[in-house]
Scaffold this motif. Structure first.
Motif, PDB file in Angstrom:
ATOM      1  N   SER A 185       0.814  -1.220   0.000  1.00 29.54           N
ATOM      2  CA  SER A 185       0.000   0.000   0.000  1.00 29.54           C
ATOM      3  C   SER A 185       0.845   1.265   0.000  1.00 29.54           C
ATOM      4  N   CYS A 186       1.942   1.227  -0.723  1.00 26.55           N
ATOM      5  CA  CYS A 186       2.787   2.421  -0.848  1.00 26.55           C
ATOM      6  C   CYS A 186       2.408   3.117  -2.155  1.00 26.55           C
ATOM      7  N   MET A 187       1.527   4.091  -2.046  1.00 27.72           N
ATOM      8  CA  MET A 187       1.041   4.791  -3.227  1.00 27.72           C
ATOM      9  C   MET A 187       2.176   5.488  -3.975  1.00 27.72           C
ATOM     10  N   LEU A 188       3.055   6.151  -3.249  1.00 29.57           N
ATOM     11  CA  LEU A 188       4.164   6.855  -3.872  1.00 29.57           C
ATOM     12  C   LEU A 188       5.049   5.884  -4.655  1.00 29.57           C
ATOM     13  N   CYS A 189       5.412   4.781  -4.026  1.00 28.43           N
ATOM     14  CA  CYS A 189       6.267   3.784  -4.696  1.00 28.43           C
ATOM     15  C   CYS A 189       5.557   3.205  -5.915  1.00 28.43           C
ATOM     16  N   SER A 190       4.304   2.862  -5.749  1.00 27.13           N
ATOM     17  CA  SER A 190       3.519   2.289  -6.840  1.00 27.13           C
ATOM     18  C   SER A 190       3.472   3.237  -8.033  1.00 27.13           C
ATOM     19  N   LEU A 191       3.203   4.505  -7.763  1.00 33.44           N
ATOM     20  CA  LEU A 191       3.153   5.494  -8.846  1.00 33.44           C
ATOM     21  C   LEU A 191       4.512   5.676  -9.510  1.00 33.44           C
ATOM     22  N   PHE A 192       5.585   5.591  -8.718  1.00 33.92           N
ATOM     23  CA  PHE A 192       6.930   5.691  -9.282  1.00 33.92           C
ATOM     24  C   PHE A 192       7.160   4.580 -10.296  1.00 33.92           C
ATOM     25  N   PHE A 193       6.821   3.353  -9.928  1.00 32.95           N
ATOM     26  CA  PHE A 193       7.085   2.231 -10.832  1.00 32.95           C
ATOM     27  C   PHE A 193       6.168   2.265 -12.052  1.00 32.95           C
ATOM     28  N   ILE A 194       4.927   2.722 -11.894  1.00 29.29           N
ATOM     29  CA  ILE A 194       4.044   2.886 -13.053  1.00 29.29           C
ATOM     30  C   ILE A 194       4.631   3.926 -13.985  1.00 29.29           C
ATOM     31  N   SER A 195       5.092   5.040 -13.433  1.00 28.84           N
ATOM     32  CA  SER A 195       5.697   6.091 -14.236  1.00 28.84           C
ATOM     33  C   SER A 195       6.939   5.569 -14.957  1.00 28.84           C
ATOM     34  N   ASP A 196       7.742   4.783 -14.252  1.00 28.70           N
ATOM     35  CA  ASP A 196       8.933   4.207 -14.853  1.00 28.70           C
ATOM     36  C   ASP A 196       8.583   3.295 -16.011  1.00 28.70           C
ATOM     37  N   LEU A 197       7.555   2.501 -15.839  1.00 28.67           N
ATOM     38  CA  LEU A 197       7.130   1.594 -16.918  1.00 28.67           C
ATOM     39  C   LEU A 197       6.620   2.374 -18.114  1.00 28.67           C
ATOM     40  N   MET A 198       5.802   3.367 -17.867  1.00 33.58           N
ATOM     41  CA  MET A 198       5.234   4.161 -18.975  1.00 33.58           C
ATOM     42  C   MET A 198       6.299   5.010 -19.639  1.00 33.58           C
ATOM     43  N   GLY A 199       7.175   5.614 -18.848  1.00 37.09           N
ATOM     44  CA  GLY A 199       8.220   6.469 -19.385  1.00 37.09           C
ATOM     45  C   GLY A 199       9.242   5.710 -20.206  1.00 37.09           C
ATOM     46  N   GLY A 200       9.459   4.480 -19.849  1.00 41.00           N
ATOM     47  CA  GLY A 200      10.428   3.673 -20.579  1.00 41.00           C
ATOM     48  C   GLY A 200       9.830   2.993 -21.790  1.00 41.00           C
ATOM     49  N   GLY A 201       8.553   3.269 -22.058  1.00 41.24           N
ATOM     50  CA  GLY A 201       7.897   2.642 -23.196  1.00 41.24           C
ATOM     51  C   GLY A 201       7.697   1.149 -23.022  1.00 41.24           C
ATOM     52  N   LYS A 202       7.677   0.703 -21.760  1.00 45.61           N
ATOM     53  CA  LYS A 202       7.594  -0.731 -21.485  1.00 45.61           C
ATOM     54  C   LYS A 202       6.157  -1.229 -21.446  1.00 45.61           C
ATOM     55  N   ILE A 203       5.209  -0.313 -21.221  1.00 43.66           N
ATOM     56  CA  ILE A 203       3.795  -0.678 -21.272  1.00 43.66           C
ATOM     57  C   ILE A 203       3.045   0.409 -22.013  1.00 43.66           C
ATOM     58  N   MET A 204       1.818   0.171 -22.268  1.00 43.12           N
ATOM     59  CA  MET A 204       0.903   1.094 -22.927  1.00 43.12           C
ATOM     60  C   MET A 204       1.137   1.162 -24.375  1.00 43.12           C
TER      61      MET A 204
END
Length: 96
Positions: free
Chosen positions: A77-96
């Protein structure tokens, strides 16, 4: 008001000073690291994360390691950490 004194290079000695100088040489002295450098063992324990992360990436790859880290963050339940990793995935073109 800060609760933890953030050390300057002049306030360090011994192992803490060595680590501070190494960080300063890379322009990597952050406020968090200044706080952790109150004690070299504490700083070393924190920095061990990077060794573990690099090994995980070697074994399963960066995308899967990031997804794994996101799952841990979500479970904890670490919202900050979770958002960081989502951002990392999206920013790296790894998802979406």
């Amino acid at each position: 008001m800060a609760r933890i004194k953030l050390l300057t290079l002049d306030e360090t000695s011994g192992a803490e000073r060595e680590r501070y100088e190494e960080l300063a040489g890379r322009n990597a002295v952050t406020n968090m690291k200044k706080g952790l450098l109150q004690d070299a063992a504490t700083y070393d324990a924190y920095m061990a994360w990077y060794t573990s992360w690099n090994r995980l990436v070697e074994v399963i790859g960066e995308k899967d390691a990031t997804i794994y880290a996101h799952a841990i963050s979500t479970t904890n339940s670490c919202m900050l950490c979770s958002l960081f990793f989502i951002s990392d995935l999206m920013g790296g073109g790894k998802i979406m």
